[in-house]
Design an enzyme around this catalytic site. Sequence first.
Site, PDB file in Angstrom:
ATOM      1  N   CYS A 123       7.520   0.666   4.325  1.00  0.00           N
ATOM      2  CA  CYS A 123       6.244   1.419   4.300  1.00  0.00           C
ATOM      3  C   CYS A 123       5.690   1.534   2.878  1.00  0.00           C
ATOM      4  CB  CYS A 123       6.371   2.802   4.916  1.00  0.00           C
ATOM      5  SG  CYS A 123       6.811   2.761   6.634  1.00  0.00           S
ATOM      6  N   CYS A 124       6.182   0.691   1.983  1.00  0.00           N
ATOM      7  CA  CYS A 124       5.663   0.694   0.610  1.00  0.00           C
ATOM      8  C   CYS A 124       4.860  -0.581   0.417  1.00  0.00           C
ATOM      9  CB  CYS A 124       6.803   0.726  -0.406  1.00  0.00           C
ATOM     10  SG  CYS A 124       7.613   2.279  -0.408  1.00  0.00           S
TER      11      CYS A 124
END
Length: 406
Positions: A359-360
């Site tokens: 999720c980065c």
Amino acid sequence: MDDLRKEFPIFKKQKQLIYLDSAATSLKPKTVIQAINDYNQKYSINSHSESSSPLFKKVWTTIQETREIIAQKIKGKVEEISFLPSTTHALNILALSLKNHLQKGDRICLTYLEHSSNLHPWQAIAKEKKAIVDFLPLNKEFTIDISKLDKYIDKKTKIVSFVHVSNSLGVINPAAEITKKIKEINPECLVILDACQSVIHVPINVAEWNIDALALSGHKVYGPTGIGVLWIKKELGEKLPHLLWGGGKKIGPMEEIADQNLPLSQKMEVGTLPLAEIFGLKAAFEFLNNFATKEIYKYENDLRNYTLQKLKKIKNITIYNQKLVSANIITFNLASYHAHDIVDYLGKNNILIRAGNLCCPYLNKLIGANSALRISFGAYNNYNDINELVSHLQKIIQSPQVLLPF
Ligand code: PMP
């Protein structure tokens, strides 16, 4: 901490489970599950159904006590706490509330460490208001480089929002020092902390650190999904516009209520509150308060060090945060194998870790790879979990055909 595992009923139902994905969601202790059940089974009324009934009293006081226990944990004030569905929701609502704080050419500073939830809401309002988004430099510890902030923060910087503990590498931004430096350069600049990954691992003191707003999620602190917290410093909260309308305390014809300056929680919380989740969240913070934050940190770090020693012996492994101070995370790749194939294989063997960009969106700028494997520890993990994981990783190296789907 050794005995803690028995507090988590999932291990009785899923006897084979090896859960090393707490940075995605933590498991729930029985006290949290019981508190959620208690609301549903014993109280189950709406907190707007005001009366002298013992049921109403219980529901009402639990809401207040939940605000209190969270306020104490982060050293904020009770009236500064609002319940929203998640960190993502909280940061979106905050960004939308601050939109008109921005003018063309103003700056918002973020970092490449951020979860998409602490990037996209800010990037969206920046686009709309024609503001500039900038990324603060990181030092060799992969935390914000305070010595370079002079070059990045100026009078046009209206908002700096950064992650306290990164969910991709586990590195810990020294929030107090960073905020001090930002406010020295521009006292008007708002500092926002994504504390989603940090509350369990690192003590927080929003008052002393001079933070303006903070977000966290229940499901990352041994609590329920569907609830998060938006904390906003009173002075800022009072200035924010009413963004959400409908039920709650704001009842009356629109022309009568539109200009009232209601308490912060009544601006942010609309409709029926997630009451079972509030009961569960209170139990989660009570559970956390049974331990010193340092105790959890040390336990997870001992597990992390043990794992690192074992992983280092695996052929062709790249560990990205081996030498970094990390709260509870190991991020790595095995050369020649795709992270998703490994996670698939481990999943078939009841071992849960995470693969992907974690999720980065800017993971590549941190580690030079678009996807990685992430092991993240919780207070319920033990040495057996690690031995099992490592022996399966070794199996992959020795017999790569185990990765084949058939
Ligand atoms: N920020 C960080 C640092 C996180 O770890 C997460 C959850 N993984 C989020 C934001 C988003 O949290 P949620 O999905 O609960 O909104």
